[in-house]
Write a protein that holds these residues in place. Structure first.
Motif, PDB file in Angstrom:
ATOM      1  N   ILE A   1      -4.473   7.225   4.716  1.00 20.39           N
ATOM      2  CA  ILE A   1      -4.757   7.293   3.280  1.00 20.39           C
ATOM      3  C   ILE A   1      -6.222   7.677   3.057  1.00 20.39           C
ATOM      4  O   ILE A   1      -6.540   8.527   2.222  1.00 20.39           O
ATOM      5  N   GLU A   2      -7.104   7.086   3.831  1.00 17.39           N
ATOM      6  CA  GLU A   2      -8.533   7.409   3.702  1.00 17.39           C
ATOM      7  C   GLU A   2      -8.801   8.850   4.094  1.00 17.39           C
ATOM      8  O   GLU A   2      -9.637   9.532   3.484  1.00 17.39           O
ATOM      9  N   ALA A   3      -8.055   9.349   5.085  1.00 17.73           N
ATOM     10  CA  ALA A   3      -8.286  10.703   5.574  1.00 17.73           C
ATOM     11  C   ALA A   3      -7.974  11.766   4.537  1.00 17.73           C
ATOM     12  O   ALA A   3      -8.501  12.880   4.606  1.00 17.73           O
ATOM     13  N   VAL A   4      -7.110  11.453   3.551  1.00 16.69           N
ATOM     14  CA  VAL A   4      -6.790  12.432   2.520  1.00 16.69           C
ATOM     15  C   VAL A   4      -7.631  12.204   1.267  1.00 16.69           C
ATOM     16  O   VAL A   4      -7.299  12.699   0.183  1.00 16.69           O
ATOM     17  N   GLY A   5      -8.722  11.443   1.406  1.00 13.32           N
ATOM     18  CA  GLY A   5      -9.664  11.281   0.299  1.00 13.32           C
ATOM     19  C   GLY A   5      -9.274  10.239  -0.722  1.00 13.32           C
ATOM     20  O   GLY A   5      -9.769  10.260  -1.854  1.00 13.32           O
ATOM     21  N   LEU A   6      -8.405   9.292  -0.328  1.00 16.55           N
ATOM     22  CA  LEU A   6      -7.969   8.263  -1.270  1.00 16.55           C
ATOM     23  C   LEU A   6      -8.449   6.875  -0.868  1.00 16.55           C
ATOM     24  O   LEU A   6      -7.865   5.860  -1.246  1.00 16.55           O
ATOM     25  N   GLY A   7      -9.531   6.826  -0.124  1.00 21.12           N
ATOM     26  CA  GLY A   7     -10.062   5.535   0.304  1.00 21.12           C
ATOM     27  C   GLY A   7     -10.574   4.687  -0.834  1.00 21.12           C
ATOM     28  O   GLY A   7     -10.773   3.482  -0.676  1.00 21.12           O
ATOM     29  N   TYR A   8     -10.763   5.282  -2.007  1.00 24.30           N
ATOM     30  CA  TYR A   8     -11.261   4.517  -3.154  1.00 24.30           C
ATOM     31  C   TYR A   8     -10.155   3.747  -3.862  1.00 24.30           C
ATOM     32  O   TYR A   8     -10.428   2.903  -4.719  1.00 24.30           O
ATOM     33  N   LEU A   9      -8.884   4.031  -3.534  1.00 21.27           N
ATOM     34  CA  LEU A   9      -7.781   3.300  -4.142  1.00 21.27           C
ATOM     35  C   LEU A   9      -7.667   1.906  -3.531  1.00 21.27           C
ATOM     36  O   LEU A   9      -8.156   1.647  -2.435  1.00 21.27           O
ATOM     37  N   SER A  10      -7.026   1.014  -4.231  1.00 20.04           N
ATOM     38  CA  SER A  10      -6.690  -0.301  -3.695  1.00 20.04           C
ATOM     39  C   SER A  10      -5.177  -0.402  -3.600  1.00 20.04           C
ATOM     40  O   SER A  10      -4.443   0.288  -4.312  1.00 20.04           O
ATOM     41  N   LEU A  11      -4.693  -1.266  -2.724  1.00 24.34           N
ATOM     42  CA  LEU A  11      -3.254  -1.377  -2.517  1.00 24.34           C
ATOM     43  C   LEU A  11      -2.539  -1.969  -3.720  1.00 24.34           C
ATOM     44  O   LEU A  11      -1.326  -1.779  -3.882  1.00 24.34           O
ATOM     45  N   ASP A  12      -3.275  -2.686  -4.592  1.00 23.53           N
ATOM     46  CA  ASP A  12      -2.619  -3.268  -5.766  1.00 23.53           C
ATOM     47  C   ASP A  12      -2.645  -2.345  -6.975  1.00 23.53           C
ATOM     48  O   ASP A  12      -2.230  -2.727  -8.064  1.00 23.53           O
ATOM     49  N   ARG A  13      -3.099  -1.100  -6.800  1.00 29.56           N
ATOM     50  CA  ARG A  13      -3.139  -0.140  -7.908  1.00 29.56           C
ATOM     51  C   ARG A  13      -1.704   0.236  -8.298  1.00 29.56           C
ATOM     52  O   ARG A  13      -0.929   0.708  -7.456  1.00 29.56           O
ATOM     53  N   PRO A  14      -1.300   0.041  -9.563  1.00 26.87           N
ATOM     54  CA  PRO A  14       0.054   0.434  -9.983  1.00 26.87           C
ATOM     55  C   PRO A  14       0.264   1.933  -9.819  1.00 26.87           C
ATOM     56  O   PRO A  14      -0.602   2.736 -10.174  1.00 26.87           O
ATOM     57  N   THR A  15       1.413   2.328  -9.296  1.00 24.22           N
ATOM     58  CA  THR A  15       1.647   3.753  -9.038  1.00 24.22           C
ATOM     59  C   THR A  15       1.724   4.554 -10.337  1.00 24.22           C
ATOM     60  O   THR A  15       1.435   5.740 -10.349  1.00 24.22           O
ATOM     61  N   ARG A  16       2.110   3.900 -11.441  1.00 23.86           N
ATOM     62  CA  ARG A  16       2.228   4.650 -12.696  1.00 23.86           C
ATOM     63  C   ARG A  16       0.874   5.094 -13.231  1.00 23.86           C
ATOM     64  O   ARG A  16       0.795   5.934 -14.121  1.00 23.86           O
ATOM     65  N   THR A  17      -0.232   4.542 -12.678  1.00 26.13           N
ATOM     66  CA  THR A  17      -1.569   4.930 -13.128  1.00 26.13           C
ATOM     67  C   THR A  17      -2.176   6.038 -12.280  1.00 26.13           C
ATOM     68  O   THR A  17      -3.286   6.473 -12.546  1.00 26.13           O
ATOM     69  N   LEU A  18      -1.450   6.495 -11.254  1.00 30.49           N
ATOM     70  CA  LEU A  18      -1.976   7.531 -10.375  1.00 30.49           C
ATOM     71  C   LEU A  18      -1.883   8.894 -11.039  1.00 30.49           C
ATOM     72  O   LEU A  18      -0.946   9.181 -11.790  1.00 30.49           O
ATOM     73  N   SER A  19      -2.844   9.759 -10.754  1.00 36.91           N
ATOM     74  CA  SER A  19      -2.769  11.131 -11.221  1.00 36.91           C
ATOM     75  C   SER A  19      -1.762  11.895 -10.372  1.00 36.91           C
ATOM     76  O   SER A  19      -1.316  11.414  -9.321  1.00 36.91           O
TER      77      SER A  19
END
Length: 801
Positions: free
Chosen positions: A364-382
């Protein structure tokens, strides 16, 4: 033929003109072309659909009947297909409990880790799951948030029920819900409801509907339960309790014109509202209902679990002083460091579990998403974040010989992150897979082993293969894509750069990851807001700036509101005018000229096609034999105006319609479509068939001429070919030159080069972002700044190559 290529012959989906092509197996192939040229038609509607359709055929009928059904695409011959995995731009979605951790399947691994190593242990892994009754917080049921009715917002205490004391449309004066409080009497009957105690011998009760019918007399001799003319502030404590929370008895309402009296179990206002609007979840309501409900509720973190979603036992279990919710709340990059340093990593009993979690997190970090947290709701993702997370799920797979099909994977990515994406795509190829990509980004195209260019134009002007070969040959090909790929734009000359006329200030913004941001947005110019994905650009512009300047016209990344029956004619609202013109000329009902109304062909209900469900076999869609795909019944086709019937008009392109019509109102609505480069669309083309870039421009055209002095665009180049970006920049220039202020959140470096002013947010994403790291002209950025945007901007200049 050899088995080194996927072969497609005679493809005719949508605008394809008998396309024949080869896709090399085991290589990265990028399919390019202007928006609407046929890229998605060949890749997704032909190759991907046929691969999925044939794969389903290997299963027995019992299983196949439970799988999605695909119609055979329109083609003559296809060979050497491999199983396809599609990574598209559709929102990740998921329910209220869907998070980054559940989607990437990291959460189940962490639950196993805590069940084996957490102190004290809460038990088996499901005891740590907020999707399981044994692990979830009992108060919020694993949602982490509660929505409660706010009586201060719902009730106007100074008014009576007759004066509209309940501030919600469902309970407005005269509605059915309102009558259940303002006009009810306590029902004093006895028994099960088959007969009423106060009824005459001729009365009977329908237990299914709760309605009492009678031949005469008057029911409900007592007073109403609530005085409908008394202000709520004058209610006694007992009356208020009864209105809001009471129950346990039956009520009756006054008889209707037929003498029927409704009997209902009484339900207090609060439990009724909660059951009807809150229990299903606000996200499950229709948009209008949701907005109405949001005005009278208060939403916040669950007071019991404080947003952690888990019950007391799961939260008490800790590793290194942190519980599972603490781990999931950390940014993934930080969580990787914590897990790697954890004592559990060296424990032979659970070390493999830690290693498995770390492997997934590092992908996940390798694709530039290391700033996300595991509890982030998927409906809020771009869309871009969701697409990369879908890809991450496949990186750990041991399968080879697959075809991975990507729909513009660079969407929403900064140039720095595109580099990371390219490494991911190469890794998939090097594992022995075929990678097929629909893309506009120069850097992704440059990665290709093979390029297929569609064109030469869009819509009816496209649908052909205009080039196949290597990237080097593409640059020399002379096609539209080849010319723009080989010609790198320089910075806009200083003499053409506009000077600000003033400034719109944002002061001390601290929303999401913004850190007391203070910045001025210059007026009268084109400003590009840049930064890596997750740095805080959209938060600053689409949330903070737009909230402080509500007069701004905001065009964000939300989906275009369309249905399968929507067309350019209906979306621009010209079809109502056209129908009225036909109706006046022939003296008939205007509904006759609508395929959604009286004019619809009865055989296909105005769809133009008939889909037959073949039970265990794939559905078959054929052109309607009755109307021959024209959607209207025969009578309508006999009515003509200026020699054309409505079917002839719907077959016109926007360009042709602008020449045909003389009504100023119609021309005013159609002109924006031409301005944004959609003049080739026919008036009757279903909008559900448009490409992503076409839909983006359609939304822009819809709001282009709204009256306002400030325009805000959130990544308007999404889905646009390099040539279409040129058209967009000319459009933005016209807006600014007309005296407007234009703010664009963008990653496209051609837009940044064209801007008069740049605001760069960073330096990184998430907690490492949220600051203004540069503000000034593009020239100043190239000369003095060392941010990620500045670095890639310098690389993209002609002198860099």
């Amino acid at each position: 033929m050899g088995r080194e290529d996927i072969v497609v012959r005679g493809g005719r989906e949508n605008n394809l003109r008998g396309v024949t092509l080869r896709i090399p197996l085991g290589q990265v192939t990028v399919v390019t072309g202007v928006s609407g040229s046929g890229k998605s038609s060949i890749v997704f509607d032909t190759v991907a659909v046929e691969s999925q359709r044939q794969l389903n055929e290997v299963f027995p009928w019992f299983v196949r009947n439970r799988l999605p059904k695909y119609e055979r695409p329109k083609f003559e011959f296809m060979e050497n297909l491999t199983p396809a995995i599609i990574v598209d731009q559709k929102p990740v979605g998921g329910g209220s409990r869907s998070t980054v951790g559940t989607m990437t399947e990291v959460n189940p691994v962490l639950r196993v880790l805590f069940s084996r190593y957490g102190t004290p242990s809460a038990g088996f892994s499901h005891m740590y799951a907020f999707n399981d009754p044994q692990g979830m917080c009992p108060d919020c049921e694993g949602l982490g948030r509660t929505v409660r009715l706010d009586l201060g917002k719902l009730l106007d205490e100074s008014r009576s029920l007759n004066e509209g004391a309940i501030r919600h449309p469902a309970f407005a004066v005269g509605t059915n819900y309102w009558k259940r409080y303002a006009q009810i009497r306590r029902y004093e009957g006895t028994g099960s409801g088959k007969s009423a105690g106060n009824n005459s011998a001729g009365s009977s009760t329908d237990t299914g509907t709760g309605r009492v019918s009678r031949s005469g007399g008057v029911l409900g001799q007592g007073p109403t339960v609530f005085d409908p003319d008394k202000p709520l502030r004058d209610y006694s404590p007992a009356e208020r309790e009864l209105l809001l929370y009471g129950g346990g008895f039956r009520t009756q309402r006054p008889a209707d014109e037929l003498g029927n009296v409704a009997l209902n179990d009484y339900e207090g206002l609060v439990p009724r509202f909660t059951r009807r609007f809150l229990k299903p979840g606000l996200e499950s309501l229709k948009e209008r209902e949701r907005k109405q409900a949001e005005k009278v509720v208060t939403e916040g973190a669950c007071p019991t679990c404080e947003g952690a979603r888990l019950n007391e036992g799961a939260l008490a279990s800790r590793i290194g002083g942190r519980n599972l919710a603490d781990w999931c709340a950390m940014e993934i990059s930080e969580l990787i460091r914590v897990m790697a340093a954890s004592e559990a990593a060296g424990d032979p009993a659970v070390g493999p579990v830690v290693a498995a979690a770390l492997m997934a997190l590092r992908r996940i970090e390798a694709v530039g998403l290391g700033y996300l947290s595991l509890d982030r709701p998927t409906r809020t993702l771009s869309g871009g974040e969701g697409q990369r997370l879908k890809t991450v799920r496949h990186l750990g797979s041991s399968l080879t010989g697959m075809t991975y099909i990507f729909d513009e994977p660079s969407v929403g990515l900064h140039a720095r992150d595109v580099d990371r994406l390219n490494a991911l795509l190469v890794a998939l190829r090097d594992k022995g897979n075929t990678v097929l990509i629909v893309e506009h980004d120069r850097e992704v195209i440059a990665l290709a082993d093979h390029v297929i260019d569609m064109g030469p134009g869009a819509g009816a002007h496209g649908g052909d293969v205009v080039f196949t070969g290597t990237v080097e040959k593409l640059a020399q090909s002379g096609t539209v894509t080849g010319r723009y790929f080989s010609e790198r734009r320089g910075l806009k000359p200083a003499r053409r750069r506009r000077r600000p006329t003033g400034a719109l200030a944002v002061r001390d913004a601290s929303f999401h990851n913004l850190r007391n941001v203070t910045v001025d947005f210059p007026t009268g110019v084109l400003t590009a807001v840049t930064g890596v994905a997750g740095s805080g650009k959209s938060t600053l512009v689409s949330h903070v700036f737009a909230a402080r300047y509500p007069e701004a016209i905001v065009l964000d990344q939300s989906a275009v509101g369309i249905s399968p029956r929507s067309t350019p004619a209906t979306y621009t609202d010209i079809w109502d005018m056209v129908r009225r013109m036909y109706a006046r000329q022939h003296g008939v009902d205007a509904g006759l000229f609508s395929f959604n109304s009286k004019g619809a062909c009865p055989a296909c209900q105005g769809r133009g096609s008939v889909t037959m469900d073949m039970a265990y076999m794939e559905p078959v869609t054929t052109v309607c034999e009755a109307c021959e795909g024209r959607r209207f019944h025969a009578e309508v086709l006999g009515y003509r105006m200026d020699g054309r019937n409505v079917v002839d008009l719907l077959a016109m392109t926007v360009e042709q319609a602008l020449e045909h019509f003389t009504d100023p109102a119609i021309l005013r609505r159609l002109a924006p479509l031409s301005e944004v480069g959609l003049g080739y669309l026919t008036l009757g083309r279903p909008l559900s068939m448009l490409s992503g870039g076409e839909r983006q421009r359609l939304k822009l055209a819809h709001r282009l001429h709204e009256k306002g002095s400030v325009y805000v665009f959130d990544e308007p180049t999404t889905g646009l070919h390099m040539a279409d970006v040129e058209t967009l920049l000319a459009l933005l220039d016209r807006l600014v030159d007309a005296g407007n202020t234009v703010v664009v959140v963008e990653h496209d470096l051609d837009v940044v080069k064209h801007a008069d002013h740049v605001i760069d947010i960073g330096p990184e994403a998430g907690e490492q972002g949220g600051r203004v790291v540069f503000a000034g002209t593009p020239e100043d950025m190239v000369r003095t700044s060392w941010t990620h945007t500045a670095e890639y901007l310098r690389r993209s200049l002609p002198t860099a190559g």
